[in-house]
Enzyme design. Structure first.
Site, PDB file in Angstrom:
ATOM      1  N   ARG A 186      35.773 -26.960  26.189  1.00 20.73           N
ATOM      2  CA  ARG A 186      36.791 -26.540  25.226  1.00 20.73           C
ATOM      3  C   ARG A 186      36.427 -26.976  23.808  1.00 20.73           C
ATOM      4  O   ARG A 186      36.571 -26.199  22.859  1.00 20.73           O
ATOM      5  CB  ARG A 186      38.149 -27.111  25.637  1.00 20.73           C
ATOM      6  CG  ARG A 186      38.763 -26.356  26.800  1.00 20.73           C
ATOM      7  CD  ARG A 186      39.983 -27.034  27.383  1.00 20.73           C
ATOM      8  NE  ARG A 186      40.578 -26.184  28.414  1.00 20.73           N
ATOM      9  CZ  ARG A 186      41.568 -26.548  29.218  1.00 20.73           C
ATOM     10  NH1 ARG A 186      42.079 -27.763  29.116  1.00 20.73           N
ATOM     11  NH2 ARG A 186      42.044 -25.700  30.107  1.00 20.73           N
ATOM     12  N   HIS A 240      38.659 -17.652  26.317  1.00 16.89           N
ATOM     13  CA  HIS A 240      38.034 -18.366  27.427  1.00 16.89           C
ATOM     14  C   HIS A 240      38.183 -19.883  27.314  1.00 16.89           C
ATOM     15  O   HIS A 240      38.494 -20.436  26.273  1.00 16.89           O
ATOM     16  CB  HIS A 240      36.569 -17.923  27.637  1.00 16.89           C
ATOM     17  CG  HIS A 240      35.606 -18.319  26.576  1.00 16.89           C
ATOM     18  ND1 HIS A 240      34.267 -18.100  26.699  1.00 16.89           N
ATOM     19  CD2 HIS A 240      35.768 -18.908  25.382  1.00 16.89           C
ATOM     20  CE1 HIS A 240      33.644 -18.536  25.639  1.00 16.89           C
ATOM     21  NE2 HIS A 240      34.515 -19.028  24.828  1.00 16.89           N
ATOM     22  N   GLU A 241      37.997 -20.535  28.466  1.00 16.05           N
ATOM     23  CA  GLU A 241      38.242 -21.969  28.655  1.00 16.05           C
ATOM     24  C   GLU A 241      39.704 -22.351  28.376  1.00 16.05           C
ATOM     25  O   GLU A 241      39.992 -23.437  27.865  1.00 16.05           O
ATOM     26  CB  GLU A 241      37.301 -22.815  27.775  1.00 16.05           C
ATOM     27  CG  GLU A 241      35.837 -22.504  27.938  1.00 16.05           C
ATOM     28  CD  GLU A 241      35.355 -22.576  29.382  1.00 16.05           C
ATOM     29  OE1 GLU A 241      36.005 -23.228  30.213  1.00 16.05           O
ATOM     30  OE2 GLU A 241      34.330 -21.947  29.674  1.00 16.05           O
ATOM     31  N   GLY A 242      40.608 -21.462  28.732  1.00  9.38           N
ATOM     32  CA  GLY A 242      42.031 -21.706  28.513  1.00  9.38           C
ATOM     33  C   GLY A 242      42.494 -21.005  27.264  1.00  9.38           C
ATOM     34  O   GLY A 242      42.047 -21.314  26.164  1.00  9.38           O
ATOM     35  N   GLN A 264      46.478 -23.698  25.804  1.00  5.29           N
ATOM     36  CA  GLN A 264      46.199 -24.915  25.030  1.00  5.29           C
ATOM     37  C   GLN A 264      47.469 -25.428  24.353  1.00  5.29           C
ATOM     38  O   GLN A 264      47.673 -26.647  24.227  1.00  5.29           O
ATOM     39  CB  GLN A 264      45.125 -24.639  23.976  1.00  5.29           C
ATOM     40  CG  GLN A 264      43.806 -24.135  24.530  1.00  5.29           C
ATOM     41  CD  GLN A 264      43.186 -25.058  25.540  1.00  5.29           C
ATOM     42  OE1 GLN A 264      43.210 -26.268  25.390  1.00  5.29           O
ATOM     43  NE2 GLN A 264      42.618 -24.487  26.593  1.00  5.29           N
TER      44      GLN A 264
END
Length: 596
Positions: A307, A450-452, A457
């Protein structure tokens, strides 16, 4: 590509040495082999790779996205393999790891600066080693000595690549709904059955092997996230000498075709469908990492590293877009000053027009503020490892945990806005492929997803990092209060900006102090994320401004102007963003979906 259109080396040096004092890390035992000259040499290497190796293939990869051949293999331009081999030979992938496993114990802050050069050159190229480095870090932290030797070391040597396999078609970010199964075997391995979607770098012909880290649940495991375990599932099973042996039962089913970021394969993978092992025992061979049921907490180590890396990548692409638009604005003649009535007078460069300067200054404020954020977070990693006291290390851990969702999401949101403005500066040309700014925007758009996602977040920040425990937030306020006191003592613009920052900190505290109606608070978490992110970046701009206050020349003047822009034009948006939190606005909760 010209070096001045990739990343500003002078800005990196200002942040690393004048602001963060990274050269002082060399006095610590872990970094005793380094000095500033050695840090500069590593930056030189990264600048060379980014400028001369990665950047020249960036458009090539965009125009020739991966495709599957008739034999099921991925076809990509050979220049990509050449670039990745050059990177592998540089040793940068192992640079921050311990010397005992082949690393160089480089500070994370310097490594993060290097990463920005590489991502600015070609984000799609750098994605392969970036994910692999995070994969190896997870294995070194949580794997057995045998797993480290067998799977992590080849990655650190640049011979193998790695992935993270979380999402499934029916369970994107909802990891508790994962259905992939791992069946234990008598020999201690597991057989993995299921499919994984949106796997970056999931299949290609760019390395001898690909080490997949796969979330799956064992038979009888509890439903939800607590039932997940983590498994190493290599594409090729290592033979007796550790080299890639027989093909594991992992199949490339298809490639996803993306708006941008096209040079990185994005895949649908099947585990255990028998396509590569006809007649053999069914299932992909997997090796358990850690304990059964501990998969998600372990995987979060890699996810959190990824992240922050996503945020750094967003900064990089925003930064190079800014520099391209700055160069264009200096070179492109069009129009005349507003107060000049003589139509026969020569045209002026568009940088002479105030609105173009507005767009350039906004970009500068976003990308340099974002760079400060990711470098500060990287320095916190160094503090975790090498702080002189346990209390200082613990504080670094708290701050890093709090700032991780901000470091991922703020640059992904606002450096994308910088790319949007870079297109606008180019005018009609910006919306064509004659200039690279349209690709930069497309590449950067993925980083909010992407990655949350941005919203995930936000819930992490407000729901987990603030409501569950206020220790990290208190530590942040303490740091900011010290900066405000120092800036107030300086006087002038820094003191004025310090007062504005103090006012908005008080607004954030007031918006969060009522912990009732949590559901309504979380429904507006995105506004909270963006407000707090702006406050954090304003703080980092205040720190930069204080360092630059007495400097002479265009560089320092630019720093002061960007700080002035951020406090005058950006920080004020915090007030309306926080208003929905203060009111515990229920619009999104109570809205009838049928009315949309």
């Amino acid at each position: 590509m010209s070096n001045d259109r990739l990343l500003a080396r002078r800005d990196l040096e200002f942040m690393l040495y004048e602001w963060l004092k990274v050269d002082q890390l060399a006095a610590r035992e872990r970094f005793h082999a380094y000095d500033r000259d050695m840090f500069d040499s590593v930056l030189d290497l990264a600048e060379h790779l980014g400028t001369e190796v990665f950047a020249p293939i960036n458009r090539l990869l965009d125009e020739n996205e991966p495709r599957m051949g008739l034999d099921g293999r991925v076809i990509q331009p050979p220049e990509l393999l050449t670039a990745l081999r050059a990177f592998g030979e540089s040793g940068l992938i192992a640079s921050t790891f311990d010397e005992e496993i082949g690393g160089a114990q480089l500070p994370y802050a310097v490594r993060s600066a290097c990463m920005t050069y590489l991502a600015a050159g070609s984000l799609a190229t750098y994605a392969y080693p970036f994910l692999s480095e995070a994969n190896a870090h997870l294995l070194v932290t949580h794997g057995t000595p045998g797993q480290i030797a067998t799977f992590a070391i080849p990655i650190l040597e640049g011979r193998w690549f790695g992935t993270m396999c979380l999402s499934e078609q029916q369970a994107g970010s909802s990891l508790g709904d994962i259905t992939t199964i791992a069946v234990p075997q008598e020999d201690g391995t597991h057989r993995v059955f299921g499919s994984k979607m949106w796997i970056s770098g999931g299949d290609h012909e760019l390395a001898d092997n690909i080490v997949h880290l796969v979330l799956a649940r064992t038979p009888g495991a509890p439903v939800g996230p607590r039932g997940l375990s983590l498994f190493i599932v290599p594409r090729h099973l290592p033979d007796g000498s550790g080299e890639p042996g027989e093909r594991n039962d992992v199949t490339l089913v298809g490639l996803n075709h993306k708006m941008g970021y096209r040079g990185t394969t994005n895949t649908l993978l099947a585990f255990g469908d028998g396509a590569h092992t006809p007649g053999a025992q069914a299932g992909a061979v997997g090796f358990l990492v850690g304990e059964v049921g501990s998969g998600l907490p372990i995987m979060f180590d890699m996810m959190n590293e990824a992240r922050i890396g996503v945020g750094a990548g967003a900064v990089a692409v925003g930064y190079t877009g800014y520099l391209h638009s700055l160069a264009y604005a200096r070179e492109r003649p069009q129009g005349r000053p507003m107060n000049l009535k003589d139509a026969s007078a020569p045209q002026v460069p568009i940088i002479d027009h105030p609105d173009v300067r507005r767009m350039l200054l906004a970009q500068k404020a976003y990308v340099e503020g974002g760079l400060a954020l990711v470098l500060f977070c990287a320095l916190l990693v160094d503090e975790q490892l090498t702080a002189s006291t346990d209390d200082a290390a613990a504080e670094a851990t708290l701050l890093l945990g709090l700032l991780t969702p901000i470091a991922k999401s703020w640059p992904s949101r606002w450096c994308l806005t910088a790319n949007d403005l870079a297109i606008q500066v180019h005018g009609g040309y910006g919306y064509t492929r004659d200039f690279p700014v349209e690709q930069f925007y497309r590449d950067n758009r993925l980083n909010m997803i992407h990655e949350g996602t941005h919203g995930i977040q936000a819930v992490d920040l407000i729901g987990r990092k603030i409501l569950r425990s206020s220790d990290g937030l208190r530590s942040l306020w303490t740091r900011m209060e010290r900066s405000i006191a120092a800036a107030t003592a300086v006087g002038g613009a820094p003191a004025r900006h310090a007062a504005a920052l103090a006012h908005h900190i008080a607004e954030v505290k007031a918006a969060l102090e009522d912990t009732r109606e949590v559901e309504a608070l979380l429904a507006n978490a995105t506004s909270g994320l963006e407000a707090i992110g702006h406050v954090v970046v304003a703080w980092l701009w205040l720190e930069q401004e204080c360092v630059a206050r007495s400097g002479t020349g265009a560089f320092y003047e630019g720093k002061r102007s960007a700080a002035e822009y951020f406090f005058a034009h950006e920080l004020p948006i915090v007030t309306p963003l926080l208003d929905t939190l203060r009111r515990r606005d229920r619009l999104f909760l109570d809205l009838d979906p049928n009315s949309l």
